[in-house]
Design a protein around this motif. Structure first.
Motif, mmCIF file in Angstrom:
data_model
loop_
_atom_site.group_PDB
_atom_site.id
_atom_site.type_symbol
_atom_site.label_atom_id
_atom_site.label_comp_id
_atom_site.label_asym_id
_atom_site.label_seq_id
_atom_site.Cartn_x
_atom_site.Cartn_y
_atom_site.Cartn_z
ATOM 1 N N ASN A 117 31.669 46.617 -35.825
ATOM 2 C CA ASN A 117 30.580 47.394 -36.425
ATOM 3 C C ASN A 117 29.247 46.695 -36.194
ATOM 4 O OD1 ASN A 117 32.433 49.302 -37.556
ATOM 5 N ND2 ASN A 117 32.870 47.843 -39.211
ATOM 6 N N ASP A 127 38.115 46.885 -36.046
ATOM 7 C CA ASP A 127 36.782 47.495 -36.082
ATOM 8 C C ASP A 127 35.743 46.497 -35.611
ATOM 9 O OD1 ASP A 127 37.597 49.988 -37.153
ATOM 10 O OD2 ASP A 127 37.699 49.109 -39.156
ATOM 11 N N SER A 185 37.145 40.860 -42.686
ATOM 12 C CA SER A 185 35.923 41.055 -41.907
ATOM 13 C C SER A 185 35.090 39.783 -41.899
ATOM 14 C CB SER A 185 35.095 42.199 -42.503
ATOM 15 O OG SER A 185 35.821 43.410 -42.466
ATOM 16 N N ARG A 237 23.064 49.182 -38.008
ATOM 17 C CA ARG A 237 22.667 50.572 -37.809
ATOM 18 C C ARG A 237 21.525 50.700 -36.813
ATOM 19 N NH1 ARG A 237 24.949 55.317 -37.597
ATOM 20 N NH2 ARG A 237 23.358 56.948 -37.618
#
Length: 332
Positions: free
Chosen positions: A170, A168, A77, A173
């Motif tokens: 991401n 992924d 990542s 939030r």
């Protein structure tokens, strides 16, 4: 019984062992899916393919054992800043295969580390040039662009990059929550637009229906007016024809025709008086006896037309003509 070995026998035995060791060191068995590079005095000489191979002992040696099968390399990542300044965390996986063992062994130092750094760098370059919305919705395009760049860069190393997949993506939030609110607002907007379009279409269809109904109603009134005009025209023609016949009868000296015409109009006038909605009491003028005279004139006309005795007075004495079928007595 002890063996008595001479010095010559020992030498022969040692030479035989050395020959066997030399033969064994000169035979190389390469397993399926691998290629061995052979170096002679530190320089690449050839590549051994799967199967039984022979080299010169003590001169040639195996340099690198290269795996020729397709291999998987995990991309860790990493954070990427998109063109619209959104920070996302991305990881992926790379599939590659060695096509040229010599170039893979001698053109690059640390093959997997080189491929890993090359892939991560191009992921940042490609995804950093895109907006976040495009980043989330065009994953196939991203994979294709990264694969094209990395495969071209790894081609001099004798490597074929078969696939690069982004696993992924991401976002933070708070960015995910903002995107959810934006999506909900967009869906509410589309729902409101569709609702307004539906009401507009319904009003248009209703107006079209009313327009069509008014057109049909106007056509019905026009047809009815045409029919009424035609009926009045025919009635006028009939009255004109009747007046003409009366005029011809008067011209021939038939006075009873005048009585018939006057009595007919007189009766129609009394009919209008009797059937009037607002008429509660009917007052007959003093000249009502002339009406009876006119009826008598009608009776005279009927006598002349149908013969004597065909018109009789009923038992009440009213002037209504009664027509009887003439009776002919057959003479034997």
């Amino acid at each position: 019984m002890p063996l008595n070995l001479h010095a010559s026998d020992i030498v022969i035995l040692v030479l035989l062992v050395l020959v066997i060791l030399v033969i064994i060191s000169g035979v190389k068995t390469v397993p399926q899916g691998f290629n061995y590079t052979i170096e002679r005095f530190g320089r690449f000489r050839k590549t051994l393919t799967p199967g039984l191979n022979f080299i010169i002992p003590f001169v040639d040696r195996v340099g690198h054992k290269m795996n020729m099968m397709e291999q998987v390399l995990d991309v860790p990542s990493q954070e990427i800043i998109t063109r619209d300044n959104a920070t996302v965390t991305v990881d992926g996986v790379t599939f590659y295969q060695v096509l040229d063992a010599a170039r893979s062994a001698y053109e690059v130092m640390g093959l997997q580390n080189a491929l890993l750094n090359l892939t991560m760098t191009n992921i940042r370059s490609v995804m950093g040039s895109m907006d976040l919305d495009m980043l989330l919705s065009h994953r196939d395009e991203i994979n294709a662009r990264i694969l094209k760049v990395v495969d071209a860069a790894a081609e001099p190393w004798g490597i074929k990059i078969t696939r690069i997949e982004i696993k992924d993506i991401n976002p933070p939030r708070d960015l995910v929550d903002a995107m959810a609110r934006q999506m909900k607002a967009e869906r509410d907007k589309r729902a409101a637009i569709l609702d307004a379009e539906g009401r507009r279409q319904a009003e248009i269809l209703q107006a079209e229906g009313q327009k069509q109904a008014q057109i049909l109603e106007a056509e019905g009134r026009r047809e009815a007016a045409y029919r009424d005009a035609e009926a009045r025209e025919r009635q006028a023609e009939a009255e004109a024809k009747a007046t003409q016949m009366v005029s011809e009868a008067i011209a021939h000296g038939d006075v009873q025709a005048i009585n018939y015409f006057v009595a007919s109009k007189y009766v129609e006038a009394f009919k209008e008086l009797a059937t009037s909605r607002n008429q509660k009491t009917l007052i007959l003028p003093m000249e009502a006896s002339s009406l009876l005279g006119s009826l008598a004139g009608i009776g005279e006309i009927a006598k002349e037309t149908f013969g004597e005795g065909s018109v009789k007075q009923d038992r009440t004495g009213s002037g209504v003509p009664v027509t009887n079928t003439p009776r002919n007595d057959r003479q034997d």
